[in-house]
Motif scaffolding. Sequence first.
Motif, PDB file in Angstrom:
ATOM      1  N   ALA A   1      -9.079  -0.761  19.353  1.00  7.44           N
ATOM      2  CA  ALA A   1     -10.459  -0.904  18.903  1.00  7.44           C
ATOM      3  C   ALA A   1     -10.987  -2.288  19.261  1.00  7.44           C
ATOM      4  CB  ALA A   1     -10.551  -0.672  17.395  1.00  7.44           C
ATOM      5  N   ALA A   2     -10.134  -3.300  19.171  1.00  4.37           N
ATOM      6  CA  ALA A   2     -10.573  -4.655  19.513  1.00  4.37           C
ATOM      7  C   ALA A   2     -10.852  -4.771  21.005  1.00  4.37           C
ATOM      8  CB  ALA A   2      -9.506  -5.664  19.099  1.00  4.37           C
ATOM      9  N   ARG A   3     -10.037  -4.109  21.825  1.00  4.39           N
ATOM     10  CA  ARG A   3     -10.257  -4.147  23.270  1.00  4.39           C
ATOM     11  C   ARG A   3     -11.543  -3.427  23.653  1.00  4.39           C
ATOM     12  NH1 ARG A   3      -4.858  -1.966  24.150  1.00  4.39           N
ATOM     13  NH2 ARG A   3      -3.561  -3.617  23.378  1.00  4.39           N
ATOM     14  N   GLU A   4     -11.841  -2.331  22.964  1.00  3.52           N
ATOM     15  CA  GLU A   4     -13.052  -1.571  23.264  1.00  3.52           C
ATOM     16  C   GLU A   4     -14.306  -2.332  22.867  1.00  3.52           C
ATOM     17  OE1 GLU A   4     -12.623   2.148  21.296  1.00  3.52           O
ATOM     18  OE2 GLU A   4     -10.991   2.818  22.599  1.00  3.52           O
TER      19      GLU A   4
ATOM     20  N   ALA B   1       0.470  10.527  -3.273  1.00  3.01           N
ATOM     21  CA  ALA B   1      -0.980  10.393  -3.134  1.00  3.01           C
ATOM     22  C   ALA B   1      -1.325   9.367  -2.063  1.00  3.01           C
ATOM     23  CB  ALA B   1      -1.609   9.987  -4.470  1.00  3.01           C
ATOM     24  N   GLY B   2      -0.609   8.253  -2.031  1.00  6.40           N
ATOM     25  CA  GLY B   2      -0.847   7.242  -1.013  1.00  6.40           C
ATOM     26  C   GLY B   2      -0.584   7.766   0.386  1.00  6.40           C
ATOM     27  N   ILE B   3       0.491   8.504   0.554  1.00  3.58           N
ATOM     28  CA  ILE B   3       0.830   9.059   1.870  1.00  3.58           C
ATOM     29  C   ILE B   3      -0.195  10.098   2.299  1.00  3.58           C
ATOM     30  CG2 ILE B   3       2.531  10.473   3.099  1.00  3.58           C
ATOM     31  CD1 ILE B   3       4.691   9.001   1.418  1.00  3.58           C
ATOM     32  N   VAL B   4      -0.561  10.996   1.388  1.00  2.22           N
ATOM     33  CA  VAL B   4      -1.518  12.050   1.715  1.00  2.22           C
ATOM     34  C   VAL B   4      -2.885  11.459   2.051  1.00  2.22           C
ATOM     35  CG1 VAL B   4      -2.801  14.006   0.743  1.00  2.22           C
ATOM     36  CG2 VAL B   4      -0.325  13.868   0.441  1.00  2.22           C
ATOM     37  N   LEU B   5      -3.355  10.508   1.256  1.00  2.34           N
ATOM     38  CA  LEU B   5      -4.651   9.889   1.534  1.00  2.34           C
ATOM     39  C   LEU B   5      -4.633   9.107   2.846  1.00  2.34           C
ATOM     40  CD1 LEU B   5      -5.708   8.701  -2.023  1.00  2.34           C
ATOM     41  CD2 LEU B   5      -6.852  10.410  -0.616  1.00  2.34           C
ATOM     42  N   ASN B   6      -3.515   8.470   3.147  1.00  2.00           N
ATOM     43  CA  ASN B   6      -3.400   7.747   4.406  1.00  2.00           C
ATOM     44  C   ASN B   6      -3.490   8.702   5.591  1.00  2.00           C
ATOM     45  OD1 ASN B   6      -3.054   5.539   6.079  1.00  2.00           O
ATOM     46  ND2 ASN B   6      -0.830   5.689   6.029  1.00  2.00           N
ATOM     47  N   LYS B   7      -2.798   9.815   5.495  1.00  5.19           N
ATOM     48  CA  LYS B   7      -2.833  10.807   6.578  1.00  5.19           C
ATOM     49  C   LYS B   7      -4.199  11.483   6.678  1.00  5.19           C
ATOM     50  CE  LYS B   7       1.938  11.466   7.159  1.00  5.19           C
ATOM     51  NZ  LYS B   7       2.408  10.953   8.388  1.00  5.19           N
ATOM     52  N   ALA B   8      -4.939  11.527   5.570  1.00  4.27           N
ATOM     53  CA  ALA B   8      -6.272  12.131   5.566  1.00  4.27           C
ATOM     54  C   ALA B   8      -7.336  11.181   6.108  1.00  4.27           C
ATOM     55  CB  ALA B   8      -6.638  12.574   4.154  1.00  4.27           C
ATOM     56  N   GLY B   9      -6.933   9.959   6.444  1.00  2.00           N
ATOM     57  CA  GLY B   9      -7.872   9.028   7.037  1.00  2.00           C
ATOM     58  C   GLY B   9      -8.438   7.994   6.084  1.00  2.00           C
ATOM     59  N   PHE B  10      -7.916   7.916   4.882  1.00  6.49           N
ATOM     60  CA  PHE B  10      -8.411   6.949   3.910  1.00  6.49           C
ATOM     61  C   PHE B  10      -7.568   5.684   3.863  1.00  6.49           C
ATOM     62  CE2 PHE B  10     -10.144  10.956   2.351  1.00  6.49           C
ATOM     63  CZ  PHE B  10     -11.465  10.603   2.195  1.00  6.49           C
ATOM     64  N   GLY B  11      -6.607   5.560   4.769  1.00  6.30           N
ATOM     65  CA  GLY B  11      -5.763   4.366   4.841  1.00  6.30           C
ATOM     66  C   GLY B  11      -6.305   3.400   5.870  1.00  6.30           C
ATOM     67  N   THR B  12      -5.524   2.372   6.149  1.00  4.16           N
ATOM     68  CA  THR B  12      -5.912   1.406   7.163  1.00  4.16           C
ATOM     69  C   THR B  12      -5.425   1.869   8.519  1.00  4.16           C
ATOM     70  OG1 THR B  12      -3.893   0.142   6.816  1.00  4.16           O
ATOM     71  CG2 THR B  12      -5.826  -0.523   5.552  1.00  4.16           C
ATOM     72  N   ALA B  13      -6.055   1.372   9.566  1.00  2.00           N
ATOM     73  CA  ALA B  13      -5.634   1.707  10.922  1.00  2.00           C
ATOM     74  C   ALA B  13      -4.312   1.010  11.223  1.00  2.00           C
ATOM     75  CB  ALA B  13      -6.698   1.259  11.917  1.00  2.00           C
ATOM     76  N   SER B  14      -3.478   1.658  12.029  1.00  2.00           N
ATOM     77  CA  SER B  14      -2.218   1.047  12.417  1.00  2.00           C
ATOM     78  C   SER B  14      -2.476  -0.071  13.418  1.00  2.00           C
ATOM     79  CB  SER B  14      -1.286   2.091  13.023  1.00  2.00           C
ATOM     80  OG  SER B  14      -1.841   2.577  14.225  1.00  2.00           O
ATOM     81  N   ALA B  15      -1.485  -0.892  13.673  1.00  6.08           N
ATOM     82  CA  ALA B  15      -1.643  -2.035  14.581  1.00  6.08           C
ATOM     83  C   ALA B  15      -2.097  -1.604  15.976  1.00  6.08           C
ATOM     84  CB  ALA B  15      -0.351  -2.836  14.640  1.00  6.08           C
ATOM     85  N   PRO B  16      -1.516  -0.564  16.588  1.00  4.86           N
ATOM     86  CA  PRO B  16      -2.003  -0.158  17.912  1.00  4.86           C
ATOM     87  C   PRO B  16      -3.460   0.322  17.887  1.00  4.86           C
ATOM     88  CG  PRO B  16       0.173   0.765  17.523  1.00  4.86           C
ATOM     89  CD  PRO B  16      -0.289   0.138  16.233  1.00  4.86           C
TER      90      PRO B  16
ATOM     91  N   GLU C   1      -6.786  -9.069   9.710  1.00  3.83           N
ATOM     92  CA  GLU C   1      -6.085  -7.970   9.069  1.00  3.83           C
ATOM     93  C   GLU C   1      -6.794  -7.649   7.764  1.00  3.83           C
ATOM     94  OE1 GLU C   1      -3.395  -6.408  10.286  1.00  3.83           O
ATOM     95  OE2 GLU C   1      -3.350  -7.693  12.045  1.00  3.83           O
ATOM     96  N   ASP C   2      -6.781  -6.400   7.362  1.00  6.68           N
ATOM     97  CA  ASP C   2      -7.434  -6.054   6.107  1.00  6.68           C
ATOM     98  C   ASP C   2      -6.450  -6.034   4.947  1.00  6.68           C
ATOM     99  OD1 ASP C   2      -6.024  -3.814   6.688  1.00  6.68           O
ATOM    100  OD2 ASP C   2      -7.734  -2.481   6.786  1.00  6.68           O
ATOM    101  N   HIS C   3      -5.183  -6.317   5.213  1.00  2.40           N
ATOM    102  CA  HIS C   3      -4.164  -6.459   4.184  1.00  2.40           C
ATOM    103  C   HIS C   3      -4.032  -5.234   3.285  1.00  2.40           C
ATOM    104  CE1 HIS C   3      -3.762 -10.603   5.373  1.00  2.40           C
ATOM    105  NE2 HIS C   3      -5.073 -10.750   5.256  1.00  2.40           N
ATOM    106  N   GLY C   4      -4.267  -4.049   3.828  1.00  2.50           N
ATOM    107  CA  GLY C   4      -4.044  -2.833   3.077  1.00  2.50           C
ATOM    108  C   GLY C   4      -5.120  -2.456   2.091  1.00  2.50           C
ATOM    109  N   HIS C   5      -6.279  -3.088   2.169  1.00  2.96           N
ATOM    110  CA  HIS C   5      -7.362  -2.747   1.250  1.00  2.96           C
ATOM    111  C   HIS C   5      -7.977  -1.430   1.700  1.00  2.96           C
ATOM    112  CE1 HIS C   5      -7.148  -6.562  -0.763  1.00  2.96           C
ATOM    113  NE2 HIS C   5      -7.161  -7.173   0.401  1.00  2.96           N
ATOM    114  N   SER C   6      -7.510  -0.347   1.111  1.00  2.30           N
ATOM    115  CA  SER C   6      -8.023   0.974   1.456  1.00  2.30           C
ATOM    116  C   SER C   6      -7.961   1.862   0.218  1.00  2.30           C
ATOM    117  CB  SER C   6      -7.185   1.590   2.585  1.00  2.30           C
ATOM    118  OG  SER C   6      -5.876   1.874   2.135  1.00  2.30           O
ATOM    119  N   VAL C   7      -8.640   2.974   0.300  1.00  2.00           N
ATOM    120  CA  VAL C   7      -8.624   3.930  -0.816  1.00  2.00           C
ATOM    121  C   VAL C   7      -7.198   4.415  -1.068  1.00  2.00           C
ATOM    122  CG1 VAL C   7      -9.439   6.190  -1.564  1.00  2.00           C
ATOM    123  CG2 VAL C   7     -10.997   4.640  -0.391  1.00  2.00           C
ATOM    124  N   ALA C   8      -6.462   4.683   0.000  1.00  6.71           N
ATOM    125  CA  ALA C   8      -5.087   5.161  -0.151  1.00  6.71           C
ATOM    126  C   ALA C   8      -4.213   4.128  -0.858  1.00  6.71           C
ATOM    127  CB  ALA C   8      -4.498   5.495   1.225  1.00  6.71           C
TER     128      ALA C   8
END
Length: 94
Positions: free
Chosen positions: A89-92, A69-84, A22-29
């Motif tokens: 990605a791990a399966r691929e 700002a956190g919500i907007v940046l997350n939706k813009a793709g600067f957040g972490t990926a969700s569990a699914p 897990e990346d523990h939320g380390h993201s720009v958002a």
Amino acid sequence: MVEDTGSHAAHGAAEHDGEIHEDHGHSVAAWTCVGILMIAALLISFGVAFGNHVLDIIGVVLIVVGVAAGIVLNKAGFGTASAPERQSAARESV
């Protein structure tokens, strides 16, 4: 006395190959949101300590701005990926 033959290092590398961390939320958002919220908390605490209501109001406004700002940046793709998304990605990659 036990000698280290270097097998521990090789075993440790092989042990980590299939692990998903897990990346523990380390993201720009997340960092942007937390940074703004920390400044807001600092301003509110100074406002309370010195009896300055203007600093309190600015701090409360910054709380709203930080969360938005956190919500907007997350939706813009600067957040972490969700569990699914991480699981697919791990399966691929396997």
